[in-house]
Design a protein around this motif. Structure first.
Motif, PDB file in Angstrom:
ATOM      1  N   ALA A 139       0.588  -5.121  -5.768  1.00 40.58           N
ATOM      2  CA  ALA A 139       0.528  -4.002  -4.829  1.00 40.58           C
ATOM      3  C   ALA A 139      -0.468  -2.962  -5.325  1.00 40.58           C
ATOM      4  O   ALA A 139      -0.925  -3.004  -6.473  1.00 40.58           O
ATOM      5  N   CYS A 140      -0.807  -2.012  -4.465  1.00 40.36           N
ATOM      6  CA  CYS A 140      -1.778  -0.977  -4.806  1.00 40.36           C
ATOM      7  C   CYS A 140      -1.181   0.399  -4.521  1.00 40.36           C
ATOM      8  O   CYS A 140      -0.398   0.569  -3.582  1.00 40.36           O
ATOM      9  N   VAL A 141      -1.569   1.367  -5.335  1.00 44.41           N
ATOM     10  CA  VAL A 141      -1.092   2.732  -5.189  1.00 44.41           C
ATOM     11  C   VAL A 141      -2.152   3.539  -4.457  1.00 44.41           C
ATOM     12  O   VAL A 141      -3.283   3.691  -4.933  1.00 44.41           O
ATOM     13  N   ALA A 142      -1.785   4.054  -3.274  1.00 42.89           N
ATOM     14  CA  ALA A 142      -2.739   4.809  -2.460  1.00 42.89           C
ATOM     15  C   ALA A 142      -3.020   6.182  -3.060  1.00 42.89           C
ATOM     16  O   ALA A 142      -4.162   6.643  -3.063  1.00 42.89           O
ATOM     17  N   TRP A 182       0.881  -1.176   0.000  1.00 39.93           N
ATOM     18  CA  TRP A 182       0.000   0.000   0.000  1.00 39.93           C
ATOM     19  C   TRP A 182       0.920   1.229   0.000  1.00 39.93           C
ATOM     20  O   TRP A 182       1.473   1.625   1.008  1.00 39.93           O
ATOM     21  N   VAL A 183       1.123   1.814  -1.207  1.00 40.57           N
ATOM     22  CA  VAL A 183       2.219   2.751  -1.442  1.00 40.57           C
ATOM     23  C   VAL A 183       1.680   4.047  -2.042  1.00 40.57           C
ATOM     24  O   VAL A 183       0.781   4.035  -2.888  1.00 40.57           O
ATOM     25  N   GLY A 184       2.253   5.163  -1.602  1.00 34.93           N
ATOM     26  CA  GLY A 184       1.982   6.457  -2.230  1.00 34.93           C
ATOM     27  C   GLY A 184       3.090   6.847  -3.173  1.00 34.93           C
ATOM     28  O   GLY A 184       4.250   6.454  -2.989  1.00 34.93           O
ATOM     29  N   LEU A 185       2.744   7.625  -4.199  1.00 32.24           N
ATOM     30  CA  LEU A 185       3.725   8.059  -5.202  1.00 32.24           C
ATOM     31  C   LEU A 185       3.702   9.573  -5.330  1.00 32.24           C
ATOM     32  O   LEU A 185       2.631  10.179  -5.515  1.00 32.24           O
ATOM     33  N   LEU A 186       4.876  10.186  -5.223  1.00 32.32           N
ATOM     34  CA  LEU A 186       5.055  11.605  -5.492  1.00 32.32           C
ATOM     35  C   LEU A 186       6.038  11.726  -6.651  1.00 32.32           C
ATOM     36  O   LEU A 186       7.147  11.185  -6.577  1.00 32.32           O
ATOM     37  N   VAL A 187       5.647  12.440  -7.707  1.00 31.60           N
ATOM     38  CA  VAL A 187       6.503  12.519  -8.904  1.00 31.60           C
ATOM     39  C   VAL A 187       6.551  13.955  -9.392  1.00 31.60           C
ATOM     40  O   VAL A 187       5.592  14.721  -9.251  1.00 31.60           O
TER      41      VAL A 187
END
Length: 821
Positions: A262-265, A235-240
Motif C-alpha cells: 500500500a501507499c501513504v498519500a 491509498w491511505v492518509g495518516l494523521l498522528v
C-alpha cells in the motif's frame, strides 16, 4: 532598591524551583533541602519570594500504599508568562466522567482487596491518586507527590517511611507514562499503565520497571494494516499526534503498509501544543488529497478540536479508521459530529466484566468520600449543578444557577461515568491493581524454603521492596562484561554468558557482542568499561629506576677516586709500569661507562632514543680498546727483550694510541651509519603487555644494534685471548692476569645478558641493560685496578723499584718492565 539579602533570598527561591525538576541524586536533593530551609527562615521582601506549589489529590492511608495517576481532565488553560510575577498554576479543563470511572475502578479494586480473606489478609491498602490533565509537568509532579508523601513534592525525599509504596498505576498518555517511568525506574518502583500503548515503553533498558495491561501499538498498527488491506484500501492518509503515542504507532503503520504494497498519500501531525491542533492545514491536505480512507492515530482529547474544525468546513466523503484512543469515545459519538465521522471503523481494547462495579459507582457520595478532592467537580459535571461556597470550584454562578444539594442520586442519571457496558479502561485499571496486589501477596505468603524465593530471609511488610515480583527465566541475564552465546539445540531464551575476550568490554545487560577498547584504553576488572592504559617506562620516581640511578652515580665516583690516587702516586713504579697514560684514559672511560646508564632512565624522548645506544657502544669500545692496547703492549714489551728482536721499535706510545683510535673509529663509523640510515625513535608499544602502554625506544635496526654489541664482544674476545696467553710472563706487575679475569667477567655478563634481555618487556628490559652495563664496567674496574690500589695504599713496600726488578730477597731473572709514558 532591594537589600542584598533580599536578592540572595530571591536567588535561593529560584534555585528551589530549578532544582525541583533537575535533582537526580541524593546529594543534590540534600542541597535542595538545605536551600529550602535557608529560604524559609529569611525575611523575604514583597515580590521576591516564589512559594513552592502545593499539590493535592485523593488519598487514603493504609499498611501499603498504591499510587495512581489519571487524566481526570483532558486539557489545560495556558497563560502567557509576564516575567514580573510567579507563573500561575495550570488550570485543568474539561472534566472527563469516563476517566473518573477509571479512578473509581482503582478505589473499588482496593476496597475489594481489603475486604477479601484470600488476598493480603490483615493488610489494609491505601492509595494516593493525582490528576495529570494529560500534561507531562503534572504527571511528574503527581509522581513526586506520591513518592515524597507530602503536599510539597521533594525529589529523593520520603516522609512516610512506615508506609511502603508498592507501585503506581498510570498514566493514560504514553508520553506522560514515559516521563513517570524514567523517574520510577531510578527507584525500581513498578509502574503499570492501563492504556499507554507506545512501543517505546517496551524497551526494558530505558524503562526497567514499566508494565501495562494493554498491548503495545506494534500489534494495533499491524492490525490496522491488515484491516486496510482487507478492504483493498491501498491509498491511505495518516494523521498522528506529535507525541510518542502517535509518532511511534504511525511510523510502524506506515512501514507495515508499505511492506504490504500500500501507499501513504500524506502523513500529517496533529500538533498538541496548538489550540486548534494544526486543524486548518490538515483539512486543506485532506480536501486536496484523493485518498478517501484516513487513519487517525490520536486520542479523543487530541482529536476533538480537529473534528470541530471538520464540522465547520463540512468535510465529507472520507472514511476514518480509528485507533483505540478514540474509536469508542463518547464525546465524539455526539450527534453534532455524525456527519463527519459516520462510517468510522477501528480497533478497541478488550472489555471485561467487573462484578459489583456498578453498585460501587452509584454508591459514591460526598458524605462518605469527603477526602476525595475530585468529588465536587465530578458532582457538578454529573448533575449539571453548582456547589455553594466553599465547595464551589470557581466561586462564580449566575442567577439561574442550579445548586447542588448533595441529595442527588447517581443511579437516576445515565452518563459515561456509570455506563458499565463500556468499562474497557476501567477493566484495565482493575486488572493492574489486582496484578500488583497478588504480587505483594505472593511475596508475603511464600515459604522461605520453597519455590523461586529460596534463600530469602524476610517477609516483613515493612521490609518488602517494590522490585521484589519472582524471576522466571531459562538463563539469568548476562551482566556487563559478558556476552550471550547461543546454546546449540536450545531455545533462544537459553544461552551461555561468556566473558568478553581480552581487550574487549560489554557495558549493557544481555549484550550479544563485545566491543574493542580504543588503542590507548583497556577494560577494567569487570570488563564493563574501558579505562586508560598505564604508560610504563623506567622513571627516576620508580624504586627500580631511582635505585639504579643512585648506583650509577656512586660507581662513577670510584674510577675518579682511583684516578686521583694514581695521579698522586704517578712517580711510583706500580703506576709507571704498564703505561700509566692508558690507565688514566681507561679510568676516565669507565667513569663515562657508568654515567651513560643514566640515559636509559626517564621518559624516552627522541634525543635519548637517538643517542643512548650509540653513546654506550662508542664509550665501551674506547674502554675495551684501552685494555686491548695495554695487553698488546705487555706482549710486545716481553718479546722486545729477547736478543735480536725487531719489536723494540714498537714499544713506544704511538702503537697504543693507534690501536685505541682504530678500534674506536670502527665503532663510531658503525654507529654513525646506524643513526643515519635507520635511527632509533620513541614508540608506544600497545601489544607487549595487556593493559599497559610501553613507552620505549624502537632501535630502528635490530641488525645494527646487535652488530654494535657483537663488535664489543669481538674486541673483548681478542683482549681475553691475548691476555690469557700472556698471563704467565715473568713480570712483577704483569697486568695480563687481571686483564684475563676482567675480560672473562665482561664476556660472561654480556653472554648472560642476551637471553635475559630478550625475555623481558618494558622497563625491566631497560633495567636489564643498565644492570649489564654496571656489572661489566664494575668487573673491568675492580679486576684491573683493585690490586694496584691495594698495593699503593696498604702494601707500599711492594711499590718499589727493587720489588719491580726482582732484587728483593735475591736477584730475579727475566723481569719485564714496560716503560712508563
Amino acid at each position: 532598591m532591594y537589600h542584598l539579602s533580599s536578592w540572595t533570598t530571591c536567588v535561593i527561591a529560584l534555585q528551589r524551583h530549578c532544582i525541583l525538576f533537575l535533582s537526580q541524586n541524593i546529594s543534590l536533593g540534600l542541597l535542595m533541602h538545605w536551600l529550602m530551609t535557608s529560604a524559609a527562615g529569611q525575611n523575604v521582601g514583597p515580590g521576591c519570594y516564589l512559594p513552592s506549589p502545593e499539590v493535592s489529590g485523593f488519598s487514603k492511608e493504609g499498611d501499603i500504599l498504591l499510587g495512581g495517576i489519571f487524566p481526570l481532565h483532558d486539557d489545560v488553560e495556558f497563560q502567557e508568562p509576564t516575567f514580573t510575577m510567579q507563573p500561575a498554576r495550570l488550570t485543568c479543563q474539561r472534566f472527563q466522567l469516563q476517566n473518573y470511572q477509571s479512578l473509581q475502578a482503582m478505589v473499588f479494586a482496593i476496597e475489594e482487596i481489603s475486604r477479601s480473606a484470600d488476598i493480603l489478609p490483615n493488610v489494609t491498602l491505601g492509595f494516593r491518586i493525582y490528576d495529570s490533565c494529560r500534561i507531562l509537568q503534572r504527571s511528574l509532579e503527581g509522581t513526586l507527590w506520591i513518592l515524597s508523601g507530602q503536599a510539597e513534592p521533594l525529589p529523593n525525599f520520603r516522609c512516610q517511611w512506615t508506609l511502603p509504596i508498592m507501585g503506581i498505576v498510570g498514566d493514560a498518555s504514553s508520553s506522560c507514562s514515559a516521563v513517570m517511568a524514567r523517574v520510577l525506574g531510578l527507584y525500581r518502583l513498578p509502574q503499570i499503565s492501563f492504556v499507554s500503548t507506545s512501543p517505546l515503553l517496551s524497551d526494558r533498558k530505558q524503562f526497567p520497571s514499566f508494565f501495562r495491561t494493554i498491548p503495545n501499538d506494534d500489534f494495533q498498527s499491524r492490525g490496522l494494516a491488515q484491516l486496510l488491506m482487507h478492504f483493498g484500501w491501498t491509498w491511505v492518509g495518516l494523521l498522528v499526534e506529535d507525541n510518542d503515542y502517535g509518532q511511534q504507532g504511525g511510523q510502524i503503520l506506515k512501514q507495515e503498509l508499505e511492506r504490504l504494497g500500500a501507499c501513504v498519500a500524506f502523513f500529517e501531525n496533529i500538533i498538541m501544543s496548538q489550540a486548534d491542533r494544526n486543524a486548518f492545514h490538515i483539512i486543506q491536505v485532506m480536501k486536496t488529497s484523493t485518498a478517501t480512507s484516513i487513519v487517525i492515530f490520536a486520542t479523543d482529547a487530541g482529536l476533538l478540536p480537529l473534528v470541530d474544525e471538520m464540522v465547520r468546513h463540512r468535510v465529507s466523503g472520507k472514511v476514518f479508521i480509528a485507533t483505540e484512543g478514540w474509536s469508542i469515545s463518547s464525546t465524539l459519538a455526539m450527534d453534532m459530529y455524525s456527519n463527519v465521522l459516520i462510517g468510522t471503523i477501528g480497533l478497541t481494547i478488550y472489555n471485561g466484566p467487573v462484578p459489583g462495579f456498578e453498585a460501587h459507582l452509584n454508591s459514591v457520595h460526598h458524605s462518605r468520600s469527603a477526602e476525595n478532592a475530585f468529588l465536587p467537580v465530578f458532582w457538578e459535571e454529573a448533575f449539571g449543578c453548582t456547589w455553594r461556597l466553599p465547595n464551589n470550584i470557581t466561586g462564580m454562578w449566575a442567577n439561574n444557577t442550579e445548586w447542588c444539594t448533595g441529595d442527588e442520586k447517581l443511579e437516576n442519571v445515565h452518563i459515561d461515568y456509570n455506563n458499565v457496558y463500556d468499562t474497557r479502561i476501567a477493566y484495565n485499571v482493575y486488572t493492574a491493581v489486582m496484578a500488583m496486589a497478588w504480587a505483594v501477596h505472593d511475596l508475603m505468603s511464600h515459604r522461605l524454603d520453597e519455590g523461586p524465593y529460596i534463600n530469602w530471609t524476610s517477609v516483613n511488610i515493612q521490609e518488602v521492596k517494590p522490585w521484589q515480583i519472582p524471576v522466571s527465566m531459562c538463563t539469568q541475564s548476562c551482566q556487563p562484561g559478558f556476552w550471550k552465546a547461543v546454546k546449540e539445540g536450545e531455545p533462544a531464551c537459553c544461552f551461555l554468558c561468556v566473558p568478553c575476550p581480552q581487550g574487549e568490554i560489554s557495558n549493557e545487560t544481555d549484550s550479544v557482542t563485545c566491543l574493542k577498547c580504543p588503542w590507548d584504553q583497556w577494560p577494567n576488572e569487570r570488563q564493563d568499561r574501558c579505562i586508560m592504559k598505564i604508560k610504563e617506562y623506567l622513571t627516576y620516581e620508580d624504586a627500580l629506576g631511582g635505585g639504579l640511578a643512585g648506583l650509577c652515580l656512586c660507581l662513577s665516583l670510584i674510577p675518579l677516586a682511583i684516578l686521583r690516587l694514581f695521579v698522586h702516586y704517578k712517580t711510583t713504579p706500580i703506576v709507571k709500569a704498564n703505561n700509566r697514560s692508558l690507565s688514566y684514559l681507561l679510568l676516565l672511560s669507565l667513569t663515562t661507562c657508568f654515567l651513560c646508564s643514566l640515559a636509559f632512565i626517564g621518559y624516552p624522548t627522541t634525543e635519548k632514543c637517538l643517542l643512548r645506544q650509540a653513546a654506550f657502544g662508542i664509550i665501551f669500545a674506547l674502554c675495551i680498546s684501552c685494555i686491548l692496547a695495554k695487553t698488546i703492549m705487555v706482549v710486545i714489551a716481553f718479546n722486545a727483550t729477547k736478543p735480536g728482536s725487531h719489536l723494540r721499535r714498537w714499544t713506544g706510545p704511538h702503537l697504543s694510541y693507534t690501536v685505541i683510535f682504530v678500534c674506536t673509529l670502527l665503532q663510531v663509523l658503525l654507529c654513525v651509519s646506524w643513526l643515519s640510515i635507520t635511527p632509533p625513535f620513541p614508540q608506544y608499544n600497545i601489544y607487549a603487555l595487556p593493559g599497559q602502554i610501553l613507552v620505549e625506544c624502537n632501535e630502528g635496526s635490530s641488525i645494527a644494534f646487535w652488530c654494535m654489541l657483537g663488535y664489543l664482544g669481538l674486541l673483548a674476545t681478542i683482549s681475553f685471548i691475548m691476555a690469557f696467553l700472556a698471563r704467565n710472563l715473568p713480570d712483577s706487575f704483569n697486568e695480563a692476569k687481571f686483564i684475563t679475569f676482567s675480560m672473562l667477567s665482561f664476556l660472561s655478563v654480556w653472554i648472560s645478558f642476551i637471553p635475559a634481555y630478550l625475555s623481558t618487556k618494558g622497563k625491566y628490559m631497560v633495567a636489564m641493560e643498565i644492570f649489564a652495563i654496571l656489572a661489566s664496567s664494575s668487573a673491568l674496574l675492580f679486576c684491573i685496578f683493585f690490586h694496584k690500589s691495594y698495593i699503593i695504599l696498604l702494601r707500599p713496600q711492594m711499590n718499589t723499584k727493587e720489588y719491580l726488578l726482582g732484587r728483593e730477597g735475591g736477584q730475579r731473572k727475566g723481569t719485564v718492565v714496560v716503560s712508563a709514558l
